[in-house]
Every structure is written in structure tokens, then in C-alpha cells.
Design a protein around this motif. Structure first.
Motif, PDB file in Angstrom:
ATOM      1  N   ARG A  18      62.115  -9.786  46.286  1.00 44.56           N
ATOM      2  CA  ARG A  18      63.176  -9.821  45.278  1.00 44.56           C
ATOM      3  C   ARG A  18      64.522  -9.340  45.821  1.00 44.56           C
ATOM      4  O   ARG A  18      65.544  -9.984  45.621  1.00 44.56           O
ATOM      5  CB  ARG A  18      62.741  -8.973  44.074  1.00 44.56           C
ATOM      6  CG  ARG A  18      63.825  -8.816  43.006  1.00 44.56           C
ATOM      7  CD  ARG A  18      64.360  -7.396  43.022  1.00 44.56           C
ATOM      8  NE  ARG A  18      65.065  -7.077  41.799  1.00 44.56           N
ATOM      9  CZ  ARG A  18      66.376  -6.915  41.720  1.00 44.56           C
ATOM     10  NH1 ARG A  18      67.117  -7.087  42.769  1.00 44.56           N
ATOM     11  NH2 ARG A  18      66.937  -6.589  40.583  1.00 44.56           N
ATOM     12  N   HIS A  19      64.543  -8.189  46.521  1.00 38.99           N
ATOM     13  CA  HIS A  19      65.823  -7.636  46.976  1.00 38.99           C
ATOM     14  C   HIS A  19      66.450  -8.487  48.070  1.00 38.99           C
ATOM     15  O   HIS A  19      67.662  -8.707  48.086  1.00 38.99           O
ATOM     16  CB  HIS A  19      65.628  -6.198  47.453  1.00 38.99           C
ATOM     17  CG  HIS A  19      65.235  -5.255  46.360  1.00 38.99           C
ATOM     18  ND1 HIS A  19      63.931  -4.919  46.112  1.00 38.99           N
ATOM     19  CD2 HIS A  19      65.980  -4.602  45.430  1.00 38.99           C
ATOM     20  CE1 HIS A  19      63.883  -4.086  45.084  1.00 38.99           C
ATOM     21  NE2 HIS A  19      65.108  -3.879  44.649  1.00 38.99           N
ATOM     22  N   GLU A  22      67.930 -11.580  46.430  1.00 38.30           N
ATOM     23  CA  GLU A  22      69.205 -11.345  45.755  1.00 38.30           C
ATOM     24  C   GLU A  22      70.341 -11.274  46.764  1.00 38.30           C
ATOM     25  O   GLU A  22      71.413 -11.852  46.571  1.00 38.30           O
ATOM     26  CB  GLU A  22      69.141 -10.058  44.932  1.00 38.30           C
ATOM     27  CG  GLU A  22      70.411  -9.811  44.125  1.00 38.30           C
ATOM     28  CD  GLU A  22      70.272  -8.666  43.135  1.00 38.30           C
ATOM     29  OE1 GLU A  22      71.272  -8.356  42.451  1.00 38.30           O
ATOM     30  OE2 GLU A  22      69.170  -8.073  43.046  1.00 38.30           O
ATOM     31  N   ASP A  49      59.733  -8.670  40.332  1.00 42.55           N
ATOM     32  CA  ASP A  49      60.615  -9.173  39.264  1.00 42.55           C
ATOM     33  C   ASP A  49      61.641 -10.168  39.792  1.00 42.55           C
ATOM     34  O   ASP A  49      62.768 -10.223  39.300  1.00 42.55           O
ATOM     35  CB  ASP A  49      61.298  -8.004  38.554  1.00 42.55           C
ATOM     36  CG  ASP A  49      62.189  -7.198  39.485  1.00 42.55           C
ATOM     37  OD1 ASP A  49      62.039  -7.336  40.729  1.00 42.55           O
ATOM     38  OD2 ASP A  49      63.023  -6.424  38.989  1.00 42.55           O
ATOM     39  N   SER A  50      61.259 -10.973  40.785  1.00 42.45           N
ATOM     40  CA  SER A  50      62.180 -11.962  41.359  1.00 42.45           C
ATOM     41  C   SER A  50      62.731 -12.909  40.301  1.00 42.45           C
ATOM     42  O   SER A  50      63.944 -13.165  40.233  1.00 42.45           O
ATOM     43  CB  SER A  50      61.474 -12.769  42.454  1.00 42.45           C
ATOM     44  OG  SER A  50      61.109 -11.974  43.539  1.00 42.45           O
ATOM     45  N   MET A  53      65.183 -11.275  37.937  1.00 46.79           N
ATOM     46  CA  MET A  53      66.468 -11.051  38.597  1.00 46.79           C
ATOM     47  C   MET A  53      67.286 -12.333  38.622  1.00 46.79           C
ATOM     48  O   MET A  53      68.484 -12.332  38.301  1.00 46.79           O
ATOM     49  CB  MET A  53      66.230 -10.536  40.019  1.00 46.79           C
ATOM     50  CG  MET A  53      67.507 -10.292  40.836  1.00 46.79           C
ATOM     51  SD  MET A  53      68.160 -11.771  41.674  1.00 46.79           S
ATOM     52  CE  MET A  53      66.833 -12.113  42.841  1.00 46.79           C
ATOM     53  N   ARG A  57      70.850 -12.623  36.603  1.00 49.25           N
ATOM     54  CA  ARG A  57      72.091 -12.581  37.384  1.00 49.25           C
ATOM     55  C   ARG A  57      72.617 -13.957  37.753  1.00 49.25           C
ATOM     56  O   ARG A  57      73.827 -14.153  37.871  1.00 49.25           O
ATOM     57  CB  ARG A  57      71.871 -11.762  38.661  1.00 49.25           C
ATOM     58  CG  ARG A  57      73.135 -11.674  39.482  1.00 49.25           C
ATOM     59  CD  ARG A  57      73.121 -10.644  40.562  1.00 49.25           C
ATOM     60  NE  ARG A  57      74.429 -10.579  41.192  1.00 49.25           N
ATOM     61  CZ  ARG A  57      74.720  -9.855  42.243  1.00 49.25           C
ATOM     62  NH1 ARG A  57      73.798  -9.085  42.787  1.00 49.25           N
ATOM     63  NH2 ARG A  57      75.944  -9.865  42.752  1.00 49.25           N
ATOM     64  N   THR A 522      75.142  -4.987  43.613  1.00 49.67           N
ATOM     65  CA  THR A 522      73.707  -4.716  43.529  1.00 49.67           C
ATOM     66  C   THR A 522      73.474  -3.209  43.531  1.00 49.67           C
ATOM     67  O   THR A 522      74.372  -2.425  43.848  1.00 49.67           O
ATOM     68  CB  THR A 522      72.941  -5.348  44.706  1.00 49.67           C
ATOM     69  OG1 THR A 522      73.438  -4.787  45.935  1.00 49.67           O
ATOM     70  CG2 THR A 522      73.100  -6.850  44.731  1.00 49.67           C
TER      71      THR A 522
END
Length: 660
Positions: A18-19, A22, A49-50, A53, A57, A522
Motif C-alpha cells: 500500500r505505501h 501510494e 488497505d491498498s 487508499m 485519495r 502522505t
């Protein structure tokens, strides 16, 4: 209503990153300025939680294709390709960051080279290392043979042995190549429509080789194009160092060989691959054993030699002055057993874990002495040897353990001193708002501890009147990192372009410095193999103002100052202005001066110190820092004061005790 055809369709297959996803998407949209962009994310049933997110966003910017299971990398990419409508298609890994001019460079190159079917980028990893898979040759049996059996690594620039990664071709020049990396494949949509997408027989790995080769078979060319640059956090989405990776990757090579080769070539290739899997498994097991046991075994040898030396000294100069000796069994049995006891206790107390700490180096030898002395006392009839030897051996074991770790620490960090805290010295790079936000992220994550030294600013003018300790300009980042002994650089991606971040990564990649990024808007930081989540809290204060630090500094002045006075007749040979140096040392003992003080008169707001015979800049070993950096050096000294800083200054600058 007119529908605009996108210039570019970017397809990203995501699975539980996920991170990184993003950060990747932020960089993609920044690079898309001036172009009609279509971004498709195919999610292979991520458990993080991809999807939330993306929808929160990038709701109106990203086309999401959510699979309910994991069909594999090839099939997921084909789902995206079938949905894509752009003139060009970029197949991009989620653990990548593209530079702001990457898309423009690629589109311009494709326009100038109609024969190009696909192009690959110049890739570096999260530590700034160039990734050789940026350009590869077709893994024919001989090319694979040289790679599998290590000849490619031994002769990387050889045109014969080094073909796998084409090491003989300049990484800075454009070249026609055969195989692109699946992390970044920039292709014409018309070519994909002609040759088809990925072969779904490949679940993961090998599919990029197969697709690259079919581009060439389709009458087009593949190019390595270094003007397009990306960061690829290689290994973040897959464990590429694991034995399972080796097995899956080489199985993919077998599929490729059976598809594209025939006869003897195919049998030779498949046989070599299968042999390689077992060979790599054996080598990996040996490497893990050596890595874990090598240091303790080396240290055991050193400890045994020291103990043997202590035994010989005690034997010939204390115990048996008039003749005689300990029985041979003492040297070939009991001393090795004692050695194993000390090494086992060092391991049990955590002396082999990083960061290195002083406490295990004290407790382990002490516990070893107690254990051995107690055992020899209880069984004195059989083990009636001198406990003095054991006691001295315990002392020297501690000294050896400290010396080996100091040497390793010096090689890794440039200083032999390590402390109980073990905090990495870090700087923040960005504008004031970014710096405040990055600090909040750091201070709110208890598991992520760093010593924030200060700020390096893209525009220092913005920090006028701010409380943040300003170290200098981002243009001088590499020099400032060396000057202030920085171990971690945390960069805000809003004020520092990706191109410059990549430059810093490449310039620092051999220094051991870790670079982390804070993507625009972020609440996390990303670095090699680490993601730091958000929080809040203040930047550090000046520990030198604490009473405990002042007592430590005074004790250091008395002890080291006294030693210097006693040794002055010998030291004075190398000291300039000996008379002034001696009277200065007497002033240190009476408390009128410190051995080490600030480097300049600009000390407003810093803890008060007496004048120093030496100043903190002399720890640089003769290098004279610019006057504009002296204030920052003083702040750095006040913020991280410990006795070993003063000792480092004295060891490097003692010749200047009487003035330079």
C-alpha cells in the motif's frame, strides 16, 4: 461528445504494498504533467488497505480492477492491458518512483524511433545502487551457463561471460538490447495488440523475458534508455533473496526454454537450470552458516590466543619461576572450553546483535569468570588451575570483544565509538512545512528512533527565524552528510525533485547512509525495507545542559586532563606552544577551562561552557569547515554530547593544546 485518447496508459499490479503504491502513484501523476494519462491499478486481492487508499485519495484519477484472488503477475497485467486505451502502455511495478521527466523522455524517444517496440529505464534501488537488470541479453544456454556458475559475476565486463547483464555496455548510453525488466516496460500499444500480452503460463518471473523476446520476433527493437530514470525498491514486493525465489525464478526459466528452444539447446538449458537450483540451495545454506557463525568463530580464536598468552605469562613469570609448567591438557582442552563459555555468554547477552552495546561486553566476561571460577572451585581436585588466569582472561575477553566491535563500527560508521543508545544520526531535507510534518511522523513512531541533528534546506532563506537547527543548503548535501557524520537522510519529495533524490542516492550509496523519502501529502516515510507510519512530537533539545552531562564533562576533564599533565614530558615533543599548553591543562584541572569547547563565539541559546583548549571542529582531523557551518557544529555538539565526542577531539587535536 469527443473522447480524448490518452497519450499513455500506466498499468500497475499491486499486492499488499500500500505505501509503496501510494508513493508510486504520486510520482506518476507528477510526471504526467502535459499529457493525457490513464492509470490502471490491478489489485490481486491485497489484504492491506491498498484499495481504500486508492479510492480515498485517487478516486477520480485511477481505474481500479480488484481481483478476488491472486491470479499472478502475468494475468493481472493482461487484465490491465485489455482495459488500456493509450497510444503507449507502461507496465510499472508498485515499488517504483519515476522522475518528473520520465514520461516526456520516453514519449519523445518513441516518436524519434519508430522501430522501437519497447524501452527500459535506468534503475537504481532504494540504497542508490545501479540495478544491472536494467539491461539484459536473452538467456541462451551459454549466457545462462555463465550466469548460473558465477562467470558473469567474475567477469562482468566481458563480452563473452558478461552478456546476461550486458556489463560491457555503458550504463549511461542508449543501447539496443534484448530483454527489459518487468519493473518498467514502456511499450507501444499497437505492438502489444500485435504480439499479445504476457504469457500467463508464467505465474511470476520470466514473463518479462518472454514478452521482450516476442517484441523482437514481431519485427521491433528493444532499447535500454538511461535518460528515463526510476527508483525501484527491489525486493519490497517480493522476497528476492529467498530460496523460494530462486526455485520459482529458475522454474520460469525452464518454461521459457521449453517454449523458445529445441533439441540439445533445450536439454542443456533445462539440465543446467535444475542443477543450479540445488547448487544455489547448498550455497545459500553455507552462506547463512558462515554469516551467523563467522564473527563468533573469529572472536573465539582471538580470545583463545589471549587466554593462551595470559596462561604463558602466569606460567613462566608467576607460578613456575623456578621451573615446571601446567599440564598440556590445560592448553588443548580447558582453555578451549573456557573460550566456548565466554563466546556462548557473549551470544546469550546479545553481544553479536546490532547496534553493539557496552553492557553485554561487561556482563558476559563477568558471568564467564563466575561460572568458570565456581566450577573449578567445586571440582578443585580435577580442575585445580589458577583462577587468576580465569580472571585475567575475563578482563581481556571484554577488551577483545570491545576492540573487535569498535573496529567493525569504525569500518561501518567511520568512528570506533558506539554507545548504549545506538541511535542513527539523521537530517531532514525539505521546506519548513515538510520538515515539521516529517518530524511528526518520526516522533510518533516509538519503534523508529533516530537522533535528529538538524535540517538541510533546498532554500535556506525559508528557515530564517525558525527554531530548526539549519545545517546548510541541499546543494551541498553530500558534503554536509560527511561533515556532520550523518547516517540517515530523510527527504521531502514536495520540495526536492525525484531527479535530485536519485542523484543523492547514487552519490551516497557507498557511504552506508540510508535515504528515506516522504512522498507529497502522505503520512509515512519510505526507505529500503522500511516504512515508518505517522505520529507527532518535538525535535530534540540540548542534553549538554543537563546536570548529568555537565558532571560527565567535568569528570572527563579531570581524568583526561590529569593523564595529559602526567604524560606531558613525552607529549610535549609534538605540541605546538608547549608553555601555553601546560598552563592551559592546569586551568582545565582547576575548572577555569574545558579540554573541549565550542568552535566559535556564536553560542547564543546553547548551554554555557568554559573556553576550551580544543574546539569541536578539530574532531574533523585537520579539515577546516566553512565559517558558516560552525554554529551548526556547536549545536550538533550540544545536542549529542557524550564523553566519547570529547575523546575523539582530543585524540585528533592534542597537538593543538597550546593553540594552532
Amino acid at each position: 461528445m469527443t473522447v480524448t485518447t490518452p497519450d499513455l496508459s500506466v498499468i500497475i499490479v499491486n499486492y499488499n504494498v500500500r505505501h509503496f503504491l501510494e508513493q508510486c502513484l504520486v510520482s506518476v501523476f507528477e510526471a504526467a504533467e502535459g499529457y493525457a494519462l490513464e492509470v490502471i491499478v490491478v489489485d490481486n486481492a491485497s489484504a492491506d488497505d491498498s484499495l481504500d487508499m486508492i479510492r480515498s485519495r485517487f478516486a477520480d484519477q485511477v481505474i481500479v480492477m480488484a481481483n478476488t484472488d491472486n491470479p499472478g503477475f502475468s494475468r493481472a497485467n493482461n487484465q490491465g492491458i485489455a482495459r488500456a486505451t493509450g497510444e503507449f502502455v507502461l507496465l510499472l511495478n508498485p515499488d517504483t518512483v519515476v522522475a518528473q521527466d520520465t514520461f516526456r523522455q520516453c514519449i519523445d524517444f518513441m516518436g524519434a524511433h519508430p522501430e522501437a517496440g519497447a524501452i527500459g529505464a535506468y534503475m537504481i534501488d532504494g540504497a542508490g545502487r545501479y540495478l544491472p537488470e536494467s539491461k539484459r541479453a536473452l538467456p541462451t544456454p551459454w549466457v545462462s551457463f555463465y550466469k548460473i556458475f558465477g562467470l558473469a559475476n567474475l567477469f562482468p565486463r566481458s563480452k563473452k561471460f558478461g552478456r546476461y547483464h550486458l556489463g560491457f555496455l555503458s550504463r549511461e548510453e542508449t543501447h539496443e538490447i534484448e530483454v527489459l525488466s518487468g519493473a518498467f516496460m514502456f511499450m507501444r500499444k499497437a505492438v502489444l495488440d500485435q504480439i499479445g500480452g504476457f504469457d500467463e503460463t508464467f505465474f511470476m518471473y520470466g514473463e518479462d523475458i518472454d514478452l521482450s523476446w516476442r517484441v523482437i520476433l514481431g519485427g521491433y527493437k528493444n532499447y535500454y534508455f538511461p535518460q528515463a530514470r526510476i527508483v525501484h525498491y527491489k525486493g519490497e514486493s517480493t522476497q528476492k533473496g529467498s530460496l523460494n525465489y530462486v526455485r520459482v525464478f529458475y522454474q520460469a526459466m525452464i518454461i521459457f526454454a521449453k517454449k523458445h528452444f529445441a533439441g540439445m539447446y533445450q536439454r542443456l538449458f533445462v539440465g543446467a537450470i535444475r542443477f543450479a537450483v540445488y547448487s544455489r540451495a547448498l550455497v545459500a545454506a553455507c552462506e547463512r552458516l558462515i554469516w551467523k557463525a563467522g564473527f563468533p568463530m573469529l572472536e573465539a580464536g582471538l580470545i583463545y590466543l589471549v587466554m593462551f598468552g595470559v596462561k604463558r605469562y602466569w606460567e613462566y613469570y608467576i607460578k613456575f619461576i623456578e621451573g615446571g609448567a601446567y599440564p598440556a591438557i590445560f592448553s588443548w582442552l580447558y582453555l578451549p572450553v573456557y573460550t566456548l563459555v565466554f563466546v556462548a555468554l557473549l551470544a546469550a547477552f546479545g553481544a553479536y546483535r546490532k547496534p553493539y552495546r557496552l553492557r553485554p561486553l561487561i556482563l558476559a566476561p563477568l558471568a564467564g569468570f563466575v561460572a568458570i571460577a565456581t566450577t573449578t572451585y567445586m571440582f578443585s581436585v580435577v580442575l585445580n588451575f589458577s583462577r587468576a588466569i580465569v580472571g585475567l582472561s575475563a578482563v581481556f575477553t571484554g577488551i577483545v570483544a570491545f576492540a573487535t566491535r569498535a573496529l567493525l563500527h569504525w569500518r561501518e560508521r567511520g568512528t570506533p565509538f558506539f554507545t548504549e543508545a545506538g541511535l542513527r544520526r539523521a537530517v531532514l531535507v525539505g521546506d519548513p512545512e515538510e520538515v515539521a510534518h516529517m518530524n511528526a511522523v518520526i516522533r510518533g513512531q516509538s519503534a523508529y528512533q533516530v537522533d535528529l541533528v538538524g535540517v538541510i534546506a533546498p532554500d535556506p532563506v525559508l528557515f530564517a527565524g525558525k527554531e530548526w537547527p539549519l545545517l546548510g543548503n541541499e546543494a551541498d548535501l553530500v558534503a554536509l552528510v560527511r561533515l556532520f557524520e550523518i547516517e540517515e537522510v530523510i527527504v521531502g519529495m514536495r520540495s526536492v525533485p525525484v531527479q535530485r533524490i536519485m542523484q543523492h542516492l547514487e552519490q551516497l550509496h557507498n557511504s552506508g547512509v540510508v535515504v528515506k523519502t516522504a512522498p507529497r501529502d502522505t503520512d509515512f516515510l519510505i526507505g529500503p525495507h522500511q516504512v515508518v507510519a505517522a505520529g507527532n512530537g518535538p525535535v530534540g533539545r540540548f542534553p549538554l545542559g543537563d546536570k548529568s552531562a555537565r558532571r560527565t564533562k567535568r569528570t572527563f576533564d579531570l581524568v583526561v586532563g590529569g593523564i595529559l599533565v602526567l604524560a606531558f614530558p613525552l607529549l610535549s615533543i609534538g605540541i605546538r606552544n608547549r608553555g601555553k599548553a601546560f598552563t592551559g591543562l592546569l586551568s582545565v584541572l582547576t575548572g577555569k577551562k574545558h579540554l573541549v569547547g565550542y568552535a566559535a563565539n556564536d553560542t547564543q541559546g546553547l548551554p554555557r561552557l568554559q573556553p576550551g583548549l580544543l574546539d569541536v571542529s578539530q574532531r574533523l582531523g585537520g579539515a577546516v569547515p566553512p565559517s558558516t557551518h560552525l554554529r551548526a557544529l556547536n549545536e550538533d555538539y550540544a545536542r549529542r554530547y557524550a564523553w566519547d565526542l570529547d575523546l575523539a577531539v582530543v585524540l585528533k587535536g592534542w597537538r593543538n593544546l597550546g593553540g594552532s
